[in-house]
Motif scaffolding. Structure first.
Motif, mmCIF file in Angstrom:
data_model
loop_
_atom_site.group_PDB
_atom_site.id
_atom_site.type_symbol
_atom_site.label_atom_id
_atom_site.label_comp_id
_atom_site.label_asym_id
_atom_site.label_seq_id
_atom_site.Cartn_x
_atom_site.Cartn_y
_atom_site.Cartn_z
ATOM 1 N N GLU A 60 -5.074 7.311 13.304
ATOM 2 C CA GLU A 60 -4.975 6.000 12.654
ATOM 3 C C GLU A 60 -4.680 6.134 11.165
ATOM 4 N N VAL A 61 -5.274 7.103 10.492
ATOM 5 C CA VAL A 61 -4.999 7.294 9.067
ATOM 6 C C VAL A 61 -3.545 7.701 8.865
ATOM 7 N N ARG A 62 -3.044 8.595 9.705
ATOM 8 C CA ARG A 62 -1.630 8.983 9.599
ATOM 9 C C ARG A 62 -0.718 7.795 9.864
ATOM 10 N N HIS A 63 -1.074 6.963 10.843
ATOM 11 C CA HIS A 63 -0.282 5.773 11.147
ATOM 12 C C HIS A 63 -0.291 4.829 9.945
ATOM 13 N N PHE A 64 -1.451 4.627 9.342
ATOM 14 C CA PHE A 64 -1.557 3.763 8.167
ATOM 15 C C PHE A 64 -0.685 4.294 7.037
ATOM 16 N N GLN A 65 -0.755 5.594 6.788
ATOM 17 C CA GLN A 65 0.052 6.197 5.728
ATOM 18 C C GLN A 65 1.536 6.034 6.021
ATOM 19 N N ASP A 66 1.918 6.214 7.276
ATOM 20 C CA ASP A 66 3.320 6.109 7.648
ATOM 21 C C ASP A 66 3.826 4.686 7.495
ATOM 22 N N VAL A 67 3.080 3.712 8.025
ATOM 23 C CA VAL A 67 3.546 2.332 8.031
ATOM 24 C C VAL A 67 3.414 1.680 6.663
ATOM 25 N N VAL A 68 2.256 1.781 6.047
ATOM 26 C CA VAL A 68 2.000 1.046 4.817
ATOM 27 C C VAL A 68 2.571 1.750 3.597
ATOM 28 N N VAL A 69 2.385 3.046 3.497
ATOM 29 C CA VAL A 69 2.792 3.745 2.281
ATOM 30 C C VAL A 69 4.242 4.222 2.361
ATOM 31 N N THR A 70 4.601 4.921 3.426
ATOM 32 C CA THR A 70 5.914 5.550 3.501
ATOM 33 C C THR A 70 7.030 4.551 3.776
ATOM 34 N N ARG A 71 6.803 3.619 4.667
ATOM 35 C CA ARG A 71 7.881 2.708 5.053
ATOM 36 C C ARG A 71 8.032 1.515 4.122
ATOM 37 N N GLY A 72 7.133 1.354 3.174
ATOM 38 C CA GLY A 72 7.258 0.256 2.225
ATOM 39 C C GLY A 72 8.524 0.428 1.399
ATOM 40 N N ARG A 73 9.073 -0.679 0.935
ATOM 41 C CA ARG A 73 10.314 -0.594 0.165
ATOM 42 C C ARG A 73 10.097 0.103 -1.165
ATOM 43 N N GLY A 74 8.953 -0.108 -1.767
ATOM 44 C CA GLY A 74 8.653 0.537 -3.029
ATOM 45 C C GLY A 74 7.476 1.466 -2.861
ATOM 46 N N THR A 75 7.149 2.136 -3.908
ATOM 47 C CA THR A 75 6.005 3.036 -3.856
ATOM 48 C C THR A 75 4.948 2.538 -4.821
ATOM 49 N N PRO A 76 3.693 2.910 -4.614
ATOM 50 C CA PRO A 76 2.661 2.516 -5.570
ATOM 51 C C PRO A 76 2.974 3.020 -6.979
ATOM 52 N N GLY A 77 3.649 4.150 -7.075
ATOM 53 C CA GLY A 77 4.020 4.684 -8.385
ATOM 54 C C GLY A 77 4.979 3.765 -9.129
ATOM 55 N N LEU A 78 5.880 3.102 -8.406
ATOM 56 C CA LEU A 78 6.819 2.181 -9.034
ATOM 57 C C LEU A 78 6.073 1.010 -9.654
ATOM 58 N N SER A 79 5.138 0.440 -8.928
ATOM 59 C CA SER A 79 4.340 -0.665 -9.456
ATOM 60 C C SER A 79 3.555 -0.222 -10.682
ATOM 61 N N ALA A 80 2.987 0.966 -10.617
ATOM 62 C CA ALA A 80 2.216 1.481 -11.758
ATOM 63 C C ALA A 80 3.117 1.661 -12.974
ATOM 64 N N ARG A 81 4.328 2.181 -12.764
ATOM 65 C CA ARG A 81 5.246 2.378 -13.897
ATOM 66 C C ARG A 81 5.638 1.055 -14.536
ATOM 67 N N ILE A 82 5.860 0.035 -13.717
ATOM 68 C CA ILE A 82 6.216 -1.285 -14.260
ATOM 69 C C ILE A 82 5.069 -1.839 -15.100
ATOM 70 N N LEU A 83 3.851 -1.747 -14.588
ATOM 71 C CA LEU A 83 2.697 -2.252 -15.337
ATOM 72 C C LEU A 83 2.431 -1.419 -16.591
#
Length: 109
Positions: A37-60
């Motif tokens: 389930e953790v791997r699935h969450f990472q794959d769906v939510v983090v990897t397949r998202g259009r952007g990355t959390p790093g992009l949001s952090a850089r903008i802020l």
């Protein structure tokens, strides 16, 4: 080797052995399912998202550097949310909300 003569003791030992085996199997199964389930969450939510959390952090971070404070950071959070395709919420080191995207404008944190 110790021989158990009492029926009660033999039944208790057999019950303990079965219980131990069942608990071990349950532990292994739940551990495996948690990993899946953790791997699935990472794959769906983090990897397949259009952007990355790093992009949001850089903008802020860019907004904070240019303004020198978090004033008006909601606009940067909205821009980051549009690029990332998900809601954005930023907290300061004290845990206070400093920026949030439109989806989270009414959220209580």
């Amino acid at each position: 080797m110790i021989r158990i003569r009492s029926l009660r003791a033999r039944l208790l030992a057999a019950t303990a052995a079965v219980l131990g085996a069942v608990l071990t199997a349950l532990l292994l199964f739940s551990s495996r399912m948690t990993r899946v389930e953790v791997r699935h969450f990472q794959d769906v939510v983090v990897t397949r998202g259009r952007g990355t959390p790093g992009l949001s952090a850089r903008i802020l971070e860019s907004h904070f550097r240019s303004v020198g404070s978090w004033k008006g950071a909601d606009a940067a959070a909205r821009r980051a949310a549009e690029l990332a395709g998900r809601a954005v919420l930023a907290l300061d080191p004290a845990g206070r909300v400093v920026a949030r995207s439109r989806e989270l404008s009414r959220a209580r944190v």
